[in-house]
Write an enzyme that holds these catalytic residues in place. Structure first.
Site, PDB file in Angstrom:
ATOM      1  N   GLN A 149    -115.426  70.274  68.333  1.00 22.95           N
ATOM      2  CA  GLN A 149    -114.857  69.997  69.653  1.00 22.95           C
ATOM      3  C   GLN A 149    -113.833  71.053  70.063  1.00 22.95           C
ATOM      4  O   GLN A 149    -113.470  71.139  71.237  1.00 22.95           O
ATOM      5  CB  GLN A 149    -114.236  68.604  69.687  1.00 22.95           C
ATOM      6  CG  GLN A 149    -112.965  68.447  68.854  1.00 22.95           C
ATOM      7  CD  GLN A 149    -112.485  66.988  68.806  1.00 22.95           C
ATOM      8  OE1 GLN A 149    -113.015  66.158  68.077  1.00 22.95           O
ATOM      9  NE2 GLN A 149    -111.451  66.667  69.593  1.00 22.95           N
ATOM     10  N   CYS A 155    -113.249  63.977  71.236  1.00 16.28           N
ATOM     11  CA  CYS A 155    -113.896  63.362  70.072  1.00 16.28           C
ATOM     12  C   CYS A 155    -114.836  62.243  70.489  1.00 16.28           C
ATOM     13  O   CYS A 155    -115.888  62.044  69.886  1.00 16.28           O
ATOM     14  CB  CYS A 155    -112.825  62.803  69.133  1.00 16.28           C
ATOM     15  SG  CYS A 155    -111.813  61.502  69.863  1.00 16.28           S
ATOM     16  N   HIS A 292    -108.825  58.534  67.277  1.00 17.34           N
ATOM     17  CA  HIS A 292    -109.882  59.519  67.064  1.00 17.34           C
ATOM     18  C   HIS A 292    -111.220  58.784  66.924  1.00 17.34           C
ATOM     19  O   HIS A 292    -111.247  57.564  66.761  1.00 17.34           O
ATOM     20  CB  HIS A 292    -109.564  60.327  65.795  1.00 17.34           C
ATOM     21  CG  HIS A 292    -110.517  61.451  65.536  1.00 17.34           C
ATOM     22  ND1 HIS A 292    -110.813  62.409  66.479  1.00 17.34           N
ATOM     23  CD2 HIS A 292    -111.264  61.764  64.435  1.00 17.34           C
ATOM     24  CE1 HIS A 292    -111.682  63.276  65.966  1.00 17.34           C
ATOM     25  NE2 HIS A 292    -111.980  62.903  64.730  1.00 17.34           N
ATOM     26  N   ASN A 313    -117.797  64.150  61.460  1.00 18.60           N
ATOM     27  CA  ASN A 313    -116.665  64.486  62.323  1.00 18.60           C
ATOM     28  C   ASN A 313    -117.071  65.627  63.256  1.00 18.60           C
ATOM     29  O   ASN A 313    -118.197  66.146  63.165  1.00 18.60           O
ATOM     30  CB  ASN A 313    -115.450  64.856  61.452  1.00 18.60           C
ATOM     31  CG  ASN A 313    -114.138  64.697  62.206  1.00 18.60           C
ATOM     32  OD1 ASN A 313    -114.114  64.384  63.399  1.00 18.60           O
ATOM     33  ND2 ASN A 313    -113.033  64.924  61.517  1.00 18.60           N
TER      34      ASN A 313
END
Ligand SMILES: *[C@@H]1O[C@H](CO)[C@@H](O)[C@H](O)[C@H]1NC(C)=O
Length: 347
Positions: A149, A155, A292, A313
């Site tokens: 990102q 996110c 997040h 992630n």
């Protein structure tokens, strides 16, 4: 707009960014010159490894102080050896925790999570006895490569897109990398605000109402807010019907969902456990305030018996375990890092 969406829209209060502990530049008092030189050398080596340059000597000195504070935390945490995960002076080691949270997270929370959750949970009657002992959607070809990102608090878009990519593969047999940038640029009339944060449920609703999402190739990621490119967005590469929420604070229900598809998961990822994560199973040192978002793509049990979730992630391949983080599975209540508070999946 449904009643639950309306409540969600009314209750938005903006980014929640409560990390358990803030790192920052600290005083150097009492340290001898040898230690200083060693730390400066460690910082130089780190800069070379990460291709980092600074605009002037003053900035470099400031970054060295931040790096020093983070390196000391990493060293003492690892030396204590009390945890099932390790920290490292990774690519975020010259950022204060405030800087890190501001640029790398980006979940916007409804004020009342419970009030905003929708009812139906299609896996409620699924028996966990029928779920495999361990599962990895990567091995089943339902997970695209790790993305980054960059310096943009979106996110939420990466978390939602990974879940849609997974469902699309499961439903159609094709794994297509989809566009986060379309969500950043075009999904801007509700909670979702591009690099200023957003929520996965709203991203799913947006994709459903729009009739699909463009591919990463058609509408590539830029890492910044931009205006909606309607012609690129018109080329739909995958579609969904909507989303459902996993019952909150219920890891058995989360397992039932992950046994069927990758699931978008909100976590507390703004603390040092995530900032400086190197590998292993995170078992604490994160709060449960959600700031997040990641995507659950599997679960398993480590050789020492520690049960974990595998989370994709969006901080690049060099972070954590090739871009993934494992978090302890099977606790009660909100889960480690709050992972059981607000999972959801596209349908
Ligand atoms: C689960 O089982 C109950 C009882 O048979 C039924 O009423 C319910 O509709 C089922 N839920 C789903 C999602 O199929």
């Amino acid at each position: 707009m449904s009643v639950s969406q309306l409540i969600l829209a009314v209750l938005v209060v903006g980014s929640v960014c409560n990390a358990p502990r803030a790192l920052g530049a600290r005083e150097l008092a009492g340290e001898d010159a040898v230690t200083d030189a060693a730390m400066a050398g460690r910082h130089e080596k780190w800069m070379a490894e990460h291709g980092r340059t600074y605009k002037d000597e003053a900035e470099k000195a400031r970054r060295l102080e931040i790096f020093r504070a983070n390196a000391k935390l990493v060293d003492s945490f690892n030396a204590a050896g009390k945890h099932s995960y390790r920290l490292a002076t990774n690519k975020f080691a010259d950022l204060t925790n405030e800087e890190f949270r501001a640029s790398r997270t980006g979940l916007r929370m409804p004020e009342s999570v419970a009030g905003a959750r929708s009812g139906r949970f299609r896996y409620e009657n699924f028996s966990l006895a029928d779920a495999p002992q361990s599962l990895d959607w990567r091995k089943r070809g339902a997970v695209t490569g790790v993305k980054d990102q960059e310096d943009c608090g979106c996110c939420w878009a990466f978390s939602a897109v990974a879940a849609v990519e997974g469902l699309n593969k499961i439903r159609t047999g094709r794994l297509v990398s989809l566009s986060e940038q379309e969500l950043v640029d075009c999904d801007v009339n509700g909670i979702d605000q591009g690099c200023d944060g957003g929520l996965m449920d709203d991203a799913f609703n947006f994709i459903a109402h729009r009739g699909g999402l463009a591919s990463e190739t058609t509408y590539p990621y830029r890492g910044a807010d931009g205006s909606c490119r309607s012609s690129a967005a018109a080329k739909r590469a995958a579609s969904i019907g909507g989303h459902e929420d996993v019952p909150r604070n219920n890891e058995a229900a989360l397992m039932a969902a992950v046994a069927h598809q990758p699931v978008a998961v909100a976590v507390n990822g703004g603390g040092y456990a995530f900032q400086l994560y190197n590998g292993g199973v995170i078992d604490g040192h994160c709060g449960t305030d959600l700031d997040h978002a990641v995507t659950a793509v599997g679960y398993g049990t480590a050789s020492d018996g520690t049960k974990y979730w595998v989370m994709k992630n969006s901080w690049g391949k060099s972070w954590g375990e090739h871009g993934y983080v494992r978090i302890r599975r099977g606790t009660r209540g909100e889960g480690v890092c709050g992972l059981a508070k607000m999972p959801s999946y596209p349908v």
